[in-house]
Design a protein around this motif. Structure first.
Motif, PDB file in Angstrom:
ATOM      1  N   ILE A 126      -2.014   1.446  14.068  1.00  0.00           N
ATOM      2  CA  ILE A 126      -1.190   2.664  14.022  1.00  0.00           C
ATOM      3  C   ILE A 126      -1.705   3.577  12.916  1.00  0.00           C
ATOM      4  O   ILE A 126      -2.004   3.130  11.805  1.00  0.00           O
ATOM      5  N   GLU A 127      -1.797   4.882  13.256  1.00  0.00           N
ATOM      6  CA  GLU A 127      -2.338   5.847  12.296  1.00  0.00           C
ATOM      7  C   GLU A 127      -1.269   6.767  11.722  1.00  0.00           C
ATOM      8  O   GLU A 127      -1.410   7.304  10.631  1.00  0.00           O
ATOM      9  N   GLU A 128      -0.185   6.984  12.504  1.00  0.00           N
ATOM     10  CA  GLU A 128       0.868   7.891  12.026  1.00  0.00           C
ATOM     11  C   GLU A 128       2.209   7.191  12.083  1.00  0.00           C
ATOM     12  O   GLU A 128       2.539   6.539  13.082  1.00  0.00           O
ATOM     13  N   PHE A 129       2.978   7.354  11.026  1.00  0.00           N
ATOM     14  CA  PHE A 129       4.220   6.615  10.847  1.00  0.00           C
ATOM     15  C   PHE A 129       5.378   7.620  10.827  1.00  0.00           C
ATOM     16  O   PHE A 129       5.358   8.562  10.024  1.00  0.00           O
ATOM     17  N   ILE A 130       6.336   7.415  11.719  1.00  0.00           N
ATOM     18  CA  ILE A 130       7.437   8.375  11.857  1.00  0.00           C
ATOM     19  C   ILE A 130       8.751   7.678  11.507  1.00  0.00           C
ATOM     20  O   ILE A 130       9.159   6.745  12.202  1.00  0.00           O
ATOM     21  N   PHE A 131       9.389   8.118  10.431  1.00  0.00           N
ATOM     22  CA  PHE A 131      10.684   7.552  10.058  1.00  0.00           C
ATOM     23  C   PHE A 131      11.785   8.439  10.637  1.00  0.00           C
ATOM     24  O   PHE A 131      11.798   9.644  10.400  1.00  0.00           O
ATOM     25  N   VAL A 132      12.703   7.837  11.387  1.00  0.00           N
ATOM     26  CA  VAL A 132      13.916   8.555  11.789  1.00  0.00           C
ATOM     27  C   VAL A 132      14.985   8.085  10.819  1.00  0.00           C
ATOM     28  O   VAL A 132      15.449   6.947  10.889  1.00  0.00           O
ATOM     29  N   SER A 133      15.323   8.945   9.886  1.00  0.00           N
ATOM     30  CA  SER A 133      16.099   8.507   8.736  1.00  0.00           C
ATOM     31  C   SER A 133      17.331   9.381   8.526  1.00  0.00           C
ATOM     32  O   SER A 133      17.766  10.110   9.429  1.00  0.00           O
ATOM     33  N   HIS A 134      17.885   9.291   7.334  1.00  0.00           N
ATOM     34  CA  HIS A 134      19.038  10.105   6.941  1.00  0.00           C
ATOM     35  C   HIS A 134      18.779  10.551   5.505  1.00  0.00           C
ATOM     36  O   HIS A 134      18.204   9.772   4.725  1.00  0.00           O
TER      37      HIS A 134
ATOM     38  N   ALA B 157      -3.430  -2.124  -7.845  1.00  0.00           N
ATOM     39  CA  ALA B 157      -3.830  -2.225  -6.432  1.00  0.00           C
ATOM     40  C   ALA B 157      -2.600  -2.357  -5.547  1.00  0.00           C
ATOM     41  O   ALA B 157      -2.520  -1.748  -4.476  1.00  0.00           O
ATOM     42  N   ALA B 158      -1.603  -3.132  -5.997  1.00  0.00           N
ATOM     43  CA  ALA B 158      -0.381  -3.324  -5.200  1.00  0.00           C
ATOM     44  C   ALA B 158       0.364  -2.002  -5.033  1.00  0.00           C
ATOM     45  O   ALA B 158       0.907  -1.712  -3.961  1.00  0.00           O
ATOM     46  N   VAL B 159       0.373  -1.195  -6.090  1.00  0.00           N
ATOM     47  CA  VAL B 159       1.061   0.104  -6.020  1.00  0.00           C
ATOM     48  C   VAL B 159       0.316   1.041  -5.068  1.00  0.00           C
ATOM     49  O   VAL B 159       0.901   1.708  -4.215  1.00  0.00           O
ATOM     50  N   ARG B 160      -1.011   1.050  -5.209  1.00  0.00           N
ATOM     51  CA  ARG B 160      -1.814   1.978  -4.378  1.00  0.00           C
ATOM     52  C   ARG B 160      -1.836   1.570  -2.916  1.00  0.00           C
ATOM     53  O   ARG B 160      -1.944   2.403  -2.021  1.00  0.00           O
ATOM     54  N   GLU B 161      -1.749   0.283  -2.689  1.00  0.00           N
ATOM     55  CA  GLU B 161      -1.770  -0.291  -1.333  1.00  0.00           C
ATOM     56  C   GLU B 161      -0.705   0.358  -0.421  1.00  0.00           C
ATOM     57  O   GLU B 161      -0.934   0.591   0.750  1.00  0.00           O
ATOM     58  N   SER B 162       0.457   0.633  -1.031  1.00  0.00           N
ATOM     59  CA  SER B 162       1.558   1.169  -0.211  1.00  0.00           C
ATOM     60  C   SER B 162       1.690   2.679  -0.358  1.00  0.00           C
ATOM     61  O   SER B 162       2.752   3.238  -0.123  1.00  0.00           O
ATOM     62  N   THR B 163       0.600   3.354  -0.763  1.00  0.00           N
ATOM     63  CA  THR B 163       0.634   4.813  -0.888  1.00  0.00           C
ATOM     64  C   THR B 163      -0.022   5.441   0.338  1.00  0.00           C
ATOM     65  O   THR B 163      -1.145   5.101   0.685  1.00  0.00           O
ATOM     66  N   LEU B 164       0.725   6.322   0.972  1.00  0.00           N
ATOM     67  CA  LEU B 164       0.250   6.936   2.220  1.00  0.00           C
ATOM     68  C   LEU B 164      -0.006   8.425   2.025  1.00  0.00           C
ATOM     69  O   LEU B 164       0.827   9.101   1.412  1.00  0.00           O
ATOM     70  N   PRO B 165      -1.111   8.962   2.565  1.00  0.00           N
ATOM     71  CA  PRO B 165      -1.290  10.420   2.515  1.00  0.00           C
ATOM     72  C   PRO B 165      -0.144  11.102   3.270  1.00  0.00           C
ATOM     73  O   PRO B 165       0.310  10.591   4.304  1.00  0.00           O
ATOM     74  N   ALA B 166       0.310  12.229   2.723  1.00  0.00           N
ATOM     75  CA  ALA B 166       1.494  12.910   3.280  1.00  0.00           C
ATOM     76  C   ALA B 166       1.361  13.180   4.779  1.00  0.00           C
ATOM     77  O   ALA B 166       2.343  13.107   5.521  1.00  0.00           O
ATOM     78  N   GLU B 167       0.134  13.479   5.235  1.00  0.00           N
ATOM     79  CA  GLU B 167      -0.012  13.849   6.656  1.00  0.00           C
ATOM     80  C   GLU B 167       0.155  12.644   7.597  1.00  0.00           C
ATOM     81  O   GLU B 167       0.232  12.807   8.816  1.00  0.00           O
ATOM     82  N   LYS B 168       0.201  11.455   7.048  1.00  0.00           N
ATOM     83  CA  LYS B 168       0.337  10.259   7.908  1.00  0.00           C
ATOM     84  C   LYS B 168       1.787   9.813   8.045  1.00  0.00           C
ATOM     85  O   LYS B 168       2.121   9.012   8.915  1.00  0.00           O
ATOM     86  N   LEU B 169       2.635  10.272   7.132  1.00  0.00           N
ATOM     87  CA  LEU B 169       4.030   9.850   7.142  1.00  0.00           C
ATOM     88  C   LEU B 169       4.935  11.039   7.460  1.00  0.00           C
ATOM     89  O   LEU B 169       4.938  12.030   6.745  1.00  0.00           O
ATOM     90  N   HIS B 170       5.649  10.938   8.568  1.00  0.00           N
ATOM     91  CA  HIS B 170       6.541  12.022   8.983  1.00  0.00           C
ATOM     92  C   HIS B 170       7.974  11.519   8.908  1.00  0.00           C
ATOM     93  O   HIS B 170       8.255  10.377   9.275  1.00  0.00           O
ATOM     94  N   VAL B 171       8.853  12.392   8.475  1.00  0.00           N
ATOM     95  CA  VAL B 171      10.267  12.004   8.411  1.00  0.00           C
ATOM     96  C   VAL B 171      11.079  13.025   9.185  1.00  0.00           C
ATOM     97  O   VAL B 171      10.905  14.228   9.020  1.00  0.00           O
TER      98      VAL B 171
END
Ligand code: UTP
Length: 301
Positions: free
Chosen positions: A56-64, A94-108
């Motif tokens: 998966i390349e793009e992650f879409i959160f349906v959130s509140h 490394a653990a902190v950076r591991e879970s860092t996503l470029p803004a264009e990959k994460l949509h809310v």
């Protein structure tokens, strides 16, 4: 996820996380249940890693809006990184950076009211567009040699269409799940002829339950669009999926591995123990802690 039979690849995953998490109150009064830690990382990170492993390349959160801490977890934290860097704490950095996503990959996108899982998925329509996509419910977590969604992606490359993860449950538990009406059972792969949301045990067409991993075709949105209410007065994803059966290929996939339900307190506890036991760094300590508590309780009884 590449395709062997010209199926359009699955590049996007929807994470419906707008629910209230009432079963965890008061823990979830301020903190979303998806941010609670399971072993060394939040529940949402486990499912995000699973999606990533499936290509998966793009992650879409349906959130509140009250759950914005979820996307914050995937943003860079320069101040924290600076401190870790200065202290030469390479492993933690490394653990902190591991879970860092470029803004264009994460949509809310936001679901203003929790009208049901089907409605939550429908809220992602504009971000998904006209392509197949995965849906991941972070409550369901897996311990498997190959992550569950990656196993499903392999099957998708052979069969195309729609695929849901399925698992046998006790008959008295069917009212907690969407349940499959089986057309043909070939072991790992099940051809589905119907789906029923939360049937009473006596009405359940089988004891094969749908879990929180789906690969769906965009035509699902045409059915969700109607906003029809189903079980519990909610707009159910199961009902919209049922309408695709017979029109498009629709399969259940019995995954290899173990699944835990982090949506309940008992399930969360079970998952916490199982994840600690499967972590080489924690296994011994977890075993000795459990033994100590059990022995102490026995002595006290
Ligand atoms: P649950 O049925 O577990 O609901 O939803 P919940 O709100 O998370 O928890 P409880 O029942 O109040 O304790 C399954 C998944 O669907 C999402 C939830 O966030 C969870 O990931 N969901 C459900 C939505 O995003 N919107 C909804 O309207 C309903």
């Amino acid at each position: 996820m590449s395709s062997a039979r010209n199926n359009k690849p699955v590049r996007k995953a929807v994470f419906p996380v707008a629910g209230l998490g009432t079963r965890f109150l008061p823990a979830t009064k301020v903190l979303p249940k998806e941010i609670l830690p399971l072993n060394d990382r939040p529940v949402i990170q486990h499912s995000w890693e699973e999606a990533r492993a499936a290509g998966i390349e793009e992650f879409i959160f349906v959130s509140h809006p009250r759950k914005d801490i979820l996307q914050k977890h995937f943003e860079a934290q320069p101040d924290l990184e600076k401190i870790l860097e200065a202290g030469n704490k390479k492993e933690w950095l490394a653990a902190v950076r591991e879970s860092t996503l470029p803004a264009e990959k994460l949509h809310v996108t936001y679901q203003p009211e929790p009208l049901g899982l089907g409605h939550a998925v429908w809220c992602a329509k504009g971000l998904v567009g006209d392509e197949p996509f995965a849906v991941i419910l972070p409550d369901d977590v897996f311990i498997a040699d190959k992550p569950c969604l990656a196993q499903m992606a392999d099957i998708y490359n052979e069969c195309g269409g729609n695929i849901v993860a399925v698992m046998e449950v006790a008959r008295e538990e069917t009212a907690r799940y969407g349940v499959v009406d089986i057309k043909k059972d070939s072991g790992h792969l099940v051809d589905i002829k119907g789906l029923v949301e939360k049937p009473k045990p006596e009405n359940a067409p089988s004891t094969l339950a749908v879990l929180g991993r789906y690969i769906l075709q965009p035509e699902i949105f045409e059915h969700l669009e109607k906003g029809e209410k189903g079980a519990g007065g909610e707009i159910q994803l199961t009902d919209a999926m049922a309408k695709l059966i017979g029109v498009q290929p629709f399969h259940g996939y019995r995954f290899s591995g173990a699944r835990y339900d982090c949506g309940t307190r008992a399930g969360f506890l079970e998952a916490s123990i199982a994840f600690a036991m499967s972590d080489p760094e924690m296994k011994e300590e977890a075993e000795s802690i459990l033994k100590k508590i059990i022995d102490k309780n026995r002595t006290a009884a």
